[in-house]
Scaffold this motif. Structure first.
Motif, PDB file in Angstrom:
ATOM      1  N   THR A  85       4.226  -9.183   3.872  1.00 31.80           N
ATOM      2  CA  THR A  85       4.913 -10.256   3.211  1.00 31.80           C
ATOM      3  C   THR A  85       5.002  -9.618   1.656  1.00 31.80           C
ATOM      4  OG1 THR A  85       3.271 -11.905   2.572  1.00 31.80           O
ATOM      5  CG2 THR A  85       4.310 -12.147   4.667  1.00 31.80           C
ATOM      6  N   GLU A  86       4.759 -10.558   0.664  1.00 27.59           N
ATOM      7  CA  GLU A  86       4.718 -10.239  -0.583  1.00 27.59           C
ATOM      8  C   GLU A  86       3.852  -9.297  -1.158  1.00 27.59           C
ATOM      9  OE1 GLU A  86       5.834 -13.485  -3.544  1.00 27.59           O
ATOM     10  OE2 GLU A  86       5.277 -14.714  -1.914  1.00 27.59           O
ATOM     11  N   MET A  87       2.739  -9.119  -0.324  1.00 24.47           N
ATOM     12  CA  MET A  87       1.738  -8.112  -0.816  1.00 24.47           C
ATOM     13  C   MET A  87       1.987  -6.818  -0.808  1.00 24.47           C
ATOM     14  SD  MET A  87      -1.938  -9.991   0.669  1.00 24.47           S
ATOM     15  CE  MET A  87      -1.017  -9.756   2.432  1.00 24.47           C
ATOM     16  N   GLY A  88       3.002  -6.536   0.365  1.00 23.83           N
ATOM     17  CA  GLY A  88       3.492  -4.829   0.392  1.00 23.83           C
ATOM     18  C   GLY A  88       4.483  -4.669  -0.581  1.00 23.83           C
ATOM     19  N   LEU A  89       5.208  -5.718  -0.929  1.00 20.81           N
ATOM     20  CA  LEU A  89       6.274  -5.479  -1.869  1.00 20.81           C
ATOM     21  C   LEU A  89       5.582  -5.218  -3.183  1.00 20.81           C
ATOM     22  CD1 LEU A  89       9.522  -5.950  -2.221  1.00 20.81           C
ATOM     23  CD2 LEU A  89       8.950  -8.123  -3.292  1.00 20.81           C
ATOM     24  N   TYR A  90       4.443  -5.854  -3.778  1.00 23.62           N
ATOM     25  CA  TYR A  90       3.817  -5.714  -5.006  1.00 23.62           C
ATOM     26  C   TYR A  90       2.870  -4.398  -4.904  1.00 23.62           C
ATOM     27  CZ  TYR A  90       4.658 -10.690  -5.790  1.00 23.62           C
ATOM     28  OH  TYR A  90       5.460 -12.088  -5.815  1.00 23.62           O
ATOM     29  N   TYR A  91       2.386  -4.087  -3.784  1.00 25.95           N
ATOM     30  CA  TYR A  91       1.628  -2.917  -3.776  1.00 25.95           C
ATOM     31  C   TYR A  91       2.391  -1.754  -3.763  1.00 25.95           C
ATOM     32  CZ  TYR A  91      -1.855   0.631  -2.159  1.00 25.95           C
ATOM     33  OH  TYR A  91      -2.498   1.690  -2.358  1.00 25.95           O
ATOM     34  N   SER A  92       3.709  -1.855  -3.339  1.00 34.12           N
ATOM     35  CA  SER A  92       4.748  -0.624  -3.283  1.00 34.12           C
ATOM     36  C   SER A  92       5.140  -0.082  -4.690  1.00 34.12           C
ATOM     37  CB  SER A  92       5.904  -1.116  -2.684  1.00 34.12           C
ATOM     38  OG  SER A  92       6.778  -1.859  -3.416  1.00 34.12           O
ATOM     39  N   TYR A  93       5.050  -1.094  -5.573  1.00 34.28           N
ATOM     40  CA  TYR A  93       5.382  -0.698  -6.822  1.00 34.28           C
ATOM     41  C   TYR A  93       4.063  -0.044  -7.689  1.00 34.28           C
ATOM     42  CZ  TYR A  93       9.264  -3.765  -5.897  1.00 34.28           C
ATOM     43  OH  TYR A  93      10.165  -4.171  -5.461  1.00 34.28           O
ATOM     44  N   PHE A  94       3.003  -0.354  -7.439  1.00 38.19           N
ATOM     45  CA  PHE A  94       1.777   0.354  -7.757  1.00 38.19           C
ATOM     46  C   PHE A  94       1.818   1.903  -7.096  1.00 38.19           C
ATOM     47  CE2 PHE A  94      -2.410   1.687  -6.234  1.00 38.19           C
ATOM     48  CZ  PHE A  94      -3.136   1.806  -7.645  1.00 38.19           C
ATOM     49  N   LYS A  95       2.274   1.739  -6.019  1.00 39.56           N
ATOM     50  CA  LYS A  95       2.201   3.153  -5.294  1.00 39.56           C
ATOM     51  C   LYS A  95       3.295   4.111  -5.872  1.00 39.56           C
ATOM     52  CE  LYS A  95       3.224   5.009  -0.716  1.00 39.56           C
ATOM     53  NZ  LYS A  95       3.566   5.073   0.973  1.00 39.56           N
ATOM     54  N   THR A  96       4.531   3.493  -6.415  1.00 38.83           N
ATOM     55  CA  THR A  96       5.477   4.182  -6.937  1.00 38.83           C
ATOM     56  C   THR A  96       4.819   4.941  -8.195  1.00 38.83           C
ATOM     57  OG1 THR A  96       7.212   2.689  -5.953  1.00 38.83           O
ATOM     58  CG2 THR A  96       7.841   4.026  -7.954  1.00 38.83           C
ATOM     59  N   ILE A  97       4.227   3.982  -9.201  1.00 38.21           N
ATOM     60  CA  ILE A  97       3.993   4.636 -10.315  1.00 38.21           C
ATOM     61  C   ILE A  97       2.767   5.793 -10.119  1.00 38.21           C
ATOM     62  CG2 ILE A  97       2.239   3.921 -12.377  1.00 38.21           C
ATOM     63  CD1 ILE A  97       3.792   1.295 -12.531  1.00 38.21           C
ATOM     64  N   VAL A  98       1.845   5.306  -8.999  1.00 37.65           N
ATOM     65  CA  VAL A  98       0.844   6.511  -8.598  1.00 37.65           C
ATOM     66  C   VAL A  98       1.471   7.639  -8.330  1.00 37.65           C
ATOM     67  CG1 VAL A  98      -1.104   6.985  -6.972  1.00 37.65           C
ATOM     68  CG2 VAL A  98      -0.963   4.699  -8.143  1.00 37.65           C
ATOM     69  N   GLU A  99       2.703   7.809  -7.516  1.00 37.53           N
ATOM     70  CA  GLU A  99       3.048   8.928  -6.923  1.00 37.53           C
ATOM     71  C   GLU A  99       3.978   9.512  -7.625  1.00 37.53           C
ATOM     72  OE1 GLU A  99       4.149   7.810  -2.690  1.00 37.53           O
ATOM     73  OE2 GLU A  99       2.024   7.884  -2.168  1.00 37.53           O
ATOM     74  N   SER A 100       4.519   9.016  -8.724  1.00 41.64           N
ATOM     75  CA  SER A 100       5.541   9.668  -9.203  1.00 41.64           C
ATOM     76  C   SER A 100       5.008  10.907 -10.262  1.00 41.64           C
ATOM     77  CB  SER A 100       5.940   8.561 -10.449  1.00 41.64           C
ATOM     78  OG  SER A 100       6.789   7.644  -9.570  1.00 41.64           O
ATOM     79  N   LYS A 101       6.085  11.748 -10.617  1.00 44.23           N
ATOM     80  CA  LYS A 101       5.521  12.960 -11.448  1.00 44.23           C
ATOM     81  C   LYS A 101       4.880  12.595 -12.741  1.00 44.23           C
ATOM     82  CE  LYS A 101       9.098  15.820  -9.392  1.00 44.23           C
ATOM     83  NZ  LYS A 101      10.333  16.694  -9.594  1.00 44.23           N
TER      84      LYS A 101
END
Length: 683
Positions: A85-101
């Protein structure tokens, strides 16, 4: 007690030296130094005790989380799948910052995001209170860079054989693994809760034993006080420790009952952080300002103290509005309107006092507070054309009437939004927490109002106690209406019971007061330790092969820019693990998103397949995901998806539900994938 004995000894020692002709000034310096050392030792012991409680809580939560999911032996994909649910949504943005160049690219990707509500581009930092993920994402990148620079090994990997004909997976453990870094930070952060509850109880009761009583109640009722061990990424996991610290500072300010610029600054900072971390914080702060105002109305808070708190929270709200990129919900909230009307009432308070009829003044103030707050909120919402929080009023309306609509049913049919269950009352009663808190509040009320009646003079130091009594009352009502809000109710019960150790309020018990408090802690521990043991005995291992197969198929067989629609929880996982755009998601607070989701959920209606196909095409989706339990699953009467649609779409009430038939006859959709739980159809 220890401090008083030490002070008596030092005074005796001073007399001893003075009688022998020693220099009194020299003796005074010695006594002052020893007294300062004793105070420093007491402060050190207090801080150490709070830190110990925090460390114990962090460890306990991590053990429960690991026992329940066996997180250390899951693959990266499986760990992401656990964040539903919402947990996956929130964690995806952490993952976005981590995996960006770079950090700047990561921030740009979440501020100009076209994956979450395809085809729209939205600022997710404005919409979803993502400052925790931003801070953790940046922190992770710095941590990894430092570890690489000093060649420190920050994770270990191995192959895990899963059995049941499932292929082996690689599992990595350590802070170098993003998911591990994230949950470790959450559990460390939530150690603050138990430490703050200890300090809260100590300050409110002015007794070290009061702090122990409060924190023991928290641990013995841990399952009813928090759910962070099961749902780490939720906003409450980040905001509640800050809200607790903010309430502690409010209590201290009311106890001092004077203007203090240091208190003003601390309250402002804590209020800003709590609002940035959780969209629901404004409702908690609403109950707070109303509790403070009622305390003020009864005469236990000075006008200048109330105005300082109001101005502090007004400034915090405006700063938060700017930092949230102009989030309109902050300006149109009941919290904002209540702050304005409360300040107005405090300004005209002196004029009201001329009437010298307290009951009439109280009635006027309460009516003005309620009617004024509601009117200002509606007026500002109308001017700004904001309807995002209309569903909250509808949820409250549904609690007291037979009102139902599509969006309300999606909330009220979820267990966490239902009324508090009777089992919670039983659990809290078995540990004696609820009876102790009720008895404490009743005794305090009789004592404070009795003292006021006898003396005809207010004891302003009672303001802090009265505020916490009213705050507990607000949290009790909230928890009864919405079970999810137990996270405020149970900890405040613990804080209220700490007053039993107060010499000022319960010293009349006599010299056996401390012994009785210790006896109460022991009695609560009988059932409380059983609760802790039963929590520790929950052993499991996360596994969801059907969802894993779906996500892997999507990653391998669909274009990277193809948009998906489907059940909200599944969409969050799909975007997190595959990076595909989604049309709808579980963050249901936005009015536009609610209408978008309603279009997607025509899949679960009785409408004709051709009509649903056209509606889904209008959303921009290319694929839809069906989930078997959403189509065939049984739930309580009136809470099936088709029941919600029968309210909205009575003209099709005689038709068969669409979703079950799509598993067998998907036309006009094109079937692409199907397993035991999921199906993917192409529009």
């Amino acid at each position: 007690m220890v401090f008083q004995l030490a002070e008596h000894f030092l005074l005796w020692f001073y007399g001893f030296w003075q009688e022998r002709g020693r220099n009194p000034l020299f003796c005074l310096l010695i006594f002052k130094k020893r007294k300062q050392n004793l105070f420093s030792l007491s402060l050190f012991f207090l801080i150490f005790s709070a830190m110990f409680c925090g460390a114990l809580n962090s460890y306990h939560q991590y053990v429960l989380f690991e026992n329940y999911r066996h997180f250390s032996h899951l693959s990266t994909l499986e760990r992401e799948m656990t964040f539903r649910t919402e947990m996956g949504l929130y964690y995806s943005y952490f993952k976005t910052i981590v995996e960006s160049k770079s950090i700047s690219e990561g921030l740009h990707n979440i501020m100009y995001n076209n994956l979450t509500e395809y085809p729209s581009t939205i600022n997710t930092l404005k919409r979803f209170n993502l400052y925790p993920e931003v801070i953790l994402g940046i922190g992770y990148r710095f941590f990894v860079n430092i570890a690489q620079r000093f060649q420190i090994n920050i994770k270990q990997c191995w192959t895990v054989s899963r059995g049941d004909d499932l292929p082996p997976v690689e599992s990595c453990e350590g802070l170098g693994e993003p998911a591990y870094f994230y949950i470790t930070a959450v559990f460390l952060w939530n150690g603050l809760v138990s430490g703050l509850i200890f300090l809260y109880g100590k300050m409110l009761s002015n007794s070290f034993l009061g702090g122990i009583l409060a924190v023991s109640g928290f641990f013995f009722n841990h399952g009813e006080a928090t759910r962070v061990q099961w749902t780490p990424p939720l906003r409450e996991s980040f905001a509640y420790p800050i809200l607790l610290a903010q309430m502690l500072m409010i209590t201290k300010t009311l106890r001092d009952n004077r203007k203090s610029w240091s208190n003003f600054l601390i309250i402002s900072i804590l209020t800003i952080i709590s609002i940035l971390f959780w969209q629901f914080s404004q409702f908690v702060l609403l109950t707070q300002i109303m509790a403070i105002f009622v305390t003020y109305m009864l005469g236990y808070v000075a006008t200048e103290t109330l105005q300082m708190i109001i101005i502090s929270e007004m400034c915090s709200l405006l700063i938060s509005y700017v930092l949230m990129f102009g989030n309109e919900m902050l300006l149109t909230s009941f919290f904002a309107s209540t702050l304005l009307i409360s300040y107005f009432l405090s300004v005209i308070n002196e004029s009201l006092m001329k009437f010298k009829v307290p009951v009439f003044i109280w009635i006027f103030q309460l009516l003005t507070l309620l009617v004024g707050s509601f009117s200002i909120k509606l007026a500002v919402s109308f001017i700004l054309q904001v309807k995002h929080d209309d569903h909250i009023l509808n949820i409250l309306k549904s609690k007291f009437t037979s009102y139902k609509d599509f969006h309300t049913l999606l909330y009220t049919c979820a267990a966490e939004f239902d009324f508090m269950d009777f089992e919670t009352i039983i659990i809290l009663s078995k540990t004696l927490l609820l009876p102790s808190a009720i008895a404490t509040v009743i005794c305090l009320a009789f004592q404070i109002f009795g003292r006021r009646y006898k003396k005809y003079k207010l004891d302003m130091s009672d303001g802090a106690v009265m505020y916490n009594v009213f705050q507990l009352g607000a949290f009790s009502l909230a928890a009864i209406l919405v079970m999810r809000l137990k996270l405020f109710f149970t900890p405040h019960l613990c804080i209220a019971t700490s007053m039993l150790a107060s010499v000022e309020h319960f010293g009349g018990i006599g010299r056996y007061q401390n012994a009785l408090v210790v006896l109460l802690i022991a009695a609560t521990g009988i059932e409380g330790l059983r609760n802790v043991q039963s929590q520790r005995q929950v052993i499991g291992e996360y596994s969801n092969p059907a969802l894993e197969e779906l996500l892997e198929w999507v990653s391998l067989n669909t274009p990277a820019d193809s948009a998906f629609a489907g059940p909200m929880p599944t969409m969050a996982n799909l975007m997190l693990s595959t990076g595909r755009p989604i049309v709808n998601h579980p963050h249901y607070e936005d009015a536009g998103l609610r209408e978008r989701t309603k279009k997607v959920y025509t899949l679960f209606s009785r409408k004709p397949a051709q009509e649903v196909h056209r509606i889904l095409q209008s959303t921009g989706a290319r694929y839809v995901v069906l989930e078997r339990r959403w189509c065939f699953g049984q739930t309580r009467e009136g809470c099936r998806m088709v029941d919600a649609w029968d309210l909205e779409d009575p003209e099709n009430a005689d038709r068969e539900p669409l979703c079950p038939s799509l598993f067998v006859r998907p036309q006009p959709f094109r079937p692409l994938f199907r397993n035991s739980e999921y199906a993917v159809l192409q529009l």
